[in-house]
Each structure stands twice: as structure tokens, then as C-alpha cells.
Design a protein around this motif. Sequence first.
Motif, mmCIF file in Angstrom:
data_model
loop_
_atom_site.group_PDB
_atom_site.id
_atom_site.type_symbol
_atom_site.label_atom_id
_atom_site.label_comp_id
_atom_site.label_asym_id
_atom_site.label_seq_id
_atom_site.Cartn_x
_atom_site.Cartn_y
_atom_site.Cartn_z
ATOM 1 N N VAL A 59 0.807 -1.134 0.067
ATOM 2 C CA VAL A 59 -0.044 -0.192 0.065
ATOM 3 C C VAL A 59 0.732 1.185 -0.135
ATOM 4 O O VAL A 59 1.993 1.292 0.603
ATOM 5 C CB VAL A 59 -0.846 0.004 1.157
ATOM 6 N N ILE A 60 0.581 2.320 -0.954
ATOM 7 C CA ILE A 60 0.967 3.716 -0.768
ATOM 8 C C ILE A 60 -0.163 4.579 -0.507
ATOM 9 O O ILE A 60 -1.010 4.552 -0.936
ATOM 10 C CB ILE A 60 1.864 4.104 -2.177
ATOM 11 N N VAL A 61 0.299 5.344 0.526
ATOM 12 C CA VAL A 61 -1.076 6.294 0.839
ATOM 13 C C VAL A 61 -0.527 7.466 0.401
ATOM 14 O O VAL A 61 0.606 8.137 0.469
ATOM 15 C CB VAL A 61 -0.867 6.657 2.523
ATOM 16 N N ALA A 62 -1.782 8.369 -0.297
ATOM 17 C CA ALA A 62 -1.388 9.374 -1.066
ATOM 18 C C ALA A 62 -2.523 10.524 -0.492
ATOM 19 O O ALA A 62 -3.545 10.106 -0.391
ATOM 20 C CB ALA A 62 -1.472 9.423 -2.420
ATOM 21 N N ALA A 63 -2.056 11.725 -0.043
ATOM 22 C CA ALA A 63 -2.928 12.777 0.681
ATOM 23 C C ALA A 63 -3.334 13.731 -0.534
ATOM 24 O O ALA A 63 -2.493 14.627 -0.828
ATOM 25 C CB ALA A 63 -2.365 13.180 1.785
ATOM 26 N N ASN A 64 -4.543 13.441 -1.019
ATOM 27 C CA ASN A 64 -4.917 14.527 -2.185
ATOM 28 C C ASN A 64 -5.413 15.903 -1.427
ATOM 29 O O ASN A 64 -5.470 15.929 -0.263
ATOM 30 C CB ASN A 64 -5.961 13.761 -2.847
#
Length: 448
Positions: free
Chosen positions: A115-120
Motif C-alpha cells: 500500500v502507498i498512501v497519498a494525501a490528495n
Amino acid sequence: MMPPAVVIVGRPNVGKSTLFNRLAGRRAAIVHDTPGVTRDRQETEIQAGDLVFRLIDTAGFDEAETGSLAARMTEQSLVAIGSADVCLLLIDARAGVTAGDDILAEAIRRTGRPVIVAANKSEGRTTDISDALRWGFGEPVPVSAEHGIGISDLFEALAPFVAKAEYEDDGPEGGDATQPLKLAIVGRPNVGKSTLFNALLGEERVLTGPEAGITRDAIAVEFEAAGRAFLLHDTAGMRKRARAAGQPLEQLAVGSGLTAIRFAECVIVVVDATQAFEKQDLAIADLVIREGRAVIFAINKWDCIEDRAGAVTALKEERDRLLPQIAGAPLIVVSARTGEGLSRLLPAVLAADRAWNSRISTAGLNRFLARAVERHPPPAVRGRRIRIRYMTQPKARPPSFALFGTQLNALPESWMRYLANELRSRFDLAGSPIRFSLHNSKNPYAER
């Protein structure tokens, strides 16, 4: 080897489709402020520098009553997560980490996928997102899908999972690979397009149900059948323009369907057997013909017809009466729900594709023309005969013919339709539109 799959997941309205479009470099998915716009898995292949991967957009992950549309959308997202090589978990930097994000993170953890978490939406003031660290997926990558901020950092985070060198495919040995036949499924809302799409693929690839207008994006999937590769597009139901006016989401969905038609080589027009060839069916078919695509009619819900005696013949007569510009086009009665008639559909598509690609020699055309004119001469204009000297075929896809002679602009539409029908019958061009261009010779006796 197929490139790895990167699946974008997240709560509704966190910007998944906007990020999908940003990474794809084009408007591949419909985007709108309304939550839940995306319903089916949208997929495209990305090549960026040394990276290559399949990017998959999903519906927003949301808890809902079992069997509801929202629950079925969530099930589609879970299927996509299960097939992922890496999950891109998108959160809203303005809203911060929510209970819904926690539920989704736990669901992904159970799959064991990286998993890669991205904060849009990180382009302005943001809420503290450090709570995301408790998931154990690493530090979130701040991005703004709308403004293109942080995209290079996101590619860098993906690099360990999608390095191009590990997944390049030089294609099959022994020459050029056959290009897939581009095939679109279109029709009015709720005629069974998505059910037919799933039936042809042999899997529940897109959402179906009694609700009209479930499909919004045009979904494209490759598959092989009948010895041929296909790129199959499912599209949103097309309503009358007046009914879609003022409804941005529906207008976007119809626009996506129109793009699929223009991209296609062959188009299956799905018609409800219980309400066959209504005005909107005719408008859709005429649109496909004007775009110059091969046409196949799939009369769906055939299992609902009790009195079948003579019904197919009546449908074909109705087709030719209401759509004379595509008379004789393949018409297959099917039931996408039960599978009845599906074995005849793809062979009809392949036959229409052959007609669409047909080329006829000039000598053969002029022998045909002489017999056609002899059987049914063009009418005289003010006592003077219309002379058609010869014809050629300058192009295919669809077959296009050039007529040379005098006073050709006076040829009535009925005679041109006669010529088109004779061409279809003589050279097996059923299912393909036919184009004509008229070239008048100068009259040497005209006054100067």
C-alpha cells in the motif's frame, strides 16, 4: 508478462478519478463534484519514463445495505483490490483521516497487498494527516491531482513496484500481433448493455441491476473469442438530448459513450425485445451509421418474448423499413441473462467487420454497375438521361465509392439507396454503412 496493476482506492469524493486522469495524462474517467460518480472499474495502461503499469480507478469505498447499488459498487472495488499488485490509498488532506479511511485501510491490510498512501488536495491549508502513520503503510505522499502537485513524488513511490524493465513484453514471436477489434456496446438506458458486456466477458466485470443509468464511464476490456482479440467498450445509456439537458453527470456519461463510438470499428446496438426499435433506438443507430461504423443489432431480453412465431422476420422487416440506410444489417436475438443466442453474436460482428474493411476491384465494380443500371436505369432529368460512366472505390472503413458521369447531382435518393442495397447484396457488405461521392464531367456542348 502483463504489467503490474496499481489500484486507486478511497472514500467517495477524495479525488480518485481526478488522480486517475492526471496519471493517465487524459480525461479517461468522468469527474464531477458529486460523490459516487465512478461506479465501475476503469482501467488504462501508463508508461512514464522507466515505469509501466495498469492503472485502475474504482468506486468510492462506502458501507451500505447489502444488495444496494452502493454495496455492489464497494464489492467491485474489493475485487479490484484483490487483483492489485499495489494499492494506492487516497485520502483527503483537507478532511484528515476519518473513520471511513480507517475501515478501508483495515480491509486492504487483510488482503496483504502493498500500500502507498497519498494525501490528495494538499495544495492549500490541510488538516494534520499524521494519524495515517498508525496504519503502518509509511508516510503519506502529499499530492494535488487537480493541480498536478506531487505527481513526480508519487511515481517515485510507485517505482519499486512497477519498474518497466521487469515487465516489458516484446509480444508474440513470429511477426506483428493482430490488433484487437474495437467493439462498443450502445443503446438506451436499461436495455441490458452491461449484462451483455459481462456475458461476453464471462465475468461480472461491471455493475448491473434494475436501476436505469448505472453505467457512467465507458469501460474498456480486452478479451479473446472466436479466434480474435477484441477491445470491448460498455457505455452509458443514451437518453434523448432534452432529457439529459441540465444534468451534468448524464451529459458527461453520454459524451463518454459518443467517444467510445468514434473510437470503435464495430458497434453493437442493443435493443429491448419487448420495446423494439423505439424512436431513441433509431436515433442511436443513425448516429452510429453517420459516424461510419459497422452496425450489429442485438435484440436483448429475448427470453421475455412468449410468442416467437415470425417475430424475427417481423423485426428484420421493421429494421429495414425504419433504417433503410443500413438495410440487411446483422440482427441477432439474444438473452444476455440466460446466454441464449450469444454464440451467434460475435460471428456476426466479425462478418460486419469484414464488410466494413472490404475492397472491391474497379473492374468488378463496373461490371456490377452496368448490370445495376440495366435493371433499373436512373430517371431522366428534363428529358435528358443521367449517365454514370464508371465507379471506383477510393477507400474502405467504411466502403466508399466514387461515381463519375453527367448530371449525377440529380440522382434521386431512392435510386442511390437502390444502388447501395445492390452493392450490399452483391458484395456481402451487410452491416456496413456505404458512402458515395459524385463527380460530374463537364458537358462539352454547354454554352461558354
